[in-house]
Design an enzyme around this catalytic site. Structure first.
Site, PDB file in Angstrom:
ATOM      1  N   GLU A  66       2.151   1.590  -3.372  1.00 36.48           N
ATOM      2  CA  GLU A  66       1.049   2.021  -4.221  1.00 36.48           C
ATOM      3  C   GLU A  66       0.790   3.530  -4.086  1.00 36.48           C
ATOM      4  OE1 GLU A  66      -3.023  -0.222  -5.212  1.00 36.48           O
ATOM      5  OE2 GLU A  66      -2.870   0.451  -3.123  1.00 36.48           O
ATOM      6  N   SER A 106      15.490  14.998   0.802  1.00 37.43           N
ATOM      7  CA  SER A 106      16.477  14.057   1.318  1.00 37.43           C
ATOM      8  C   SER A 106      15.810  12.935   2.104  1.00 37.43           C
ATOM      9  CB  SER A 106      17.467  14.781   2.233  1.00 37.43           C
ATOM     10  OG  SER A 106      18.379  13.863   2.788  1.00 37.43           O
ATOM     11  N   ARG A 153       0.843  -1.210   0.000  1.00 39.04           N
ATOM     12  CA  ARG A 153       0.000   0.000   0.000  1.00 39.04           C
ATOM     13  C   ARG A 153       0.871   1.251   0.000  1.00 39.04           C
ATOM     14  NH1 ARG A 153      -3.077  -3.714  -0.507  1.00 39.04           N
ATOM     15  NH2 ARG A 153      -2.664  -3.188  -2.654  1.00 39.04           N
TER      16      ARG A 153
END
Length: 165
Positions: free
Chosen positions: A109, A132, A106
């Site tokens: 995703e 960063s 997830r």
């Protein structure tokens, strides 16, 4: 009646071969002492995500971290110093790509679906550069809204503008 003992994160056997050997000792001691990453983080004075990263070999432990971990987890300090205090973390190899663990997928995703949107908004606010992941911190919080639990993940990285050369 439900068991009131806290549920603790444990080491997933499917990734053991990708982790440093000391990860197993750290997780076993964490389980034996019934400690959450939050409790360990409080003892070390670090964030719980940073502590979890130590356990997975994805972060560097300071000499003070090692002393406090040895004390809290009842592990030999000399061995921890050898395991955690030498060498460098081997980041980014603990799991397959793309991830197969549902929660980790997830997160992947989110970057797949919103990565370019994040990039565009960040570029408009900061210019041409990157955030960063070295000069960086993160935290995970739980928020309840209208009776539903929500995960709040904060990613905070120093802005690094690209330089002209």
């Amino acid at each position: 009646m439900a068991d009131s003992a806290p549920r603790l994160a444990a080491l997933d056997d499917s990734i053991v071969s990708r982790l440093p050997s000391y990860s197993q000792s750290l997780f076993a001691a964490k389980t034996a002492h019934e400690l959450s990453f939050s409790a360990i983080a409080e003892h070390l004075g670090r964030s719980e995500v940073a502590v979890a990263a130590l356990f997975y070999g994805q972060a560097t432990a300071s000499p003070e971290d090692i002393t406090k971990l040895a004390e809290l987890l009842s592990l030999p300090e000399a061995q921890l110093r050898k395991d955690l205090g030498t060498g460098f973390p081997d980041r980014g190899r603990s799991g397959p790509m793309p991830p197969v663990e549902p929660l980790i997928y997830r997160l992947y995703e989110v970057v797949q679906n919103y990565g370019y949107a994040f990039k565009s908004v960040i570029n408009e606010k900061f210019g041409d550069g990157i955030m960063s992941a070295i000069c960086f911190d993160t935290k995970v919080e739980k928020e309840t809204v209208e009776g539903a639990d929500w995960v709040v993940i904060t990613l905070r990285g120093k802005w690094l503008p690209f330089t002209r050369f």
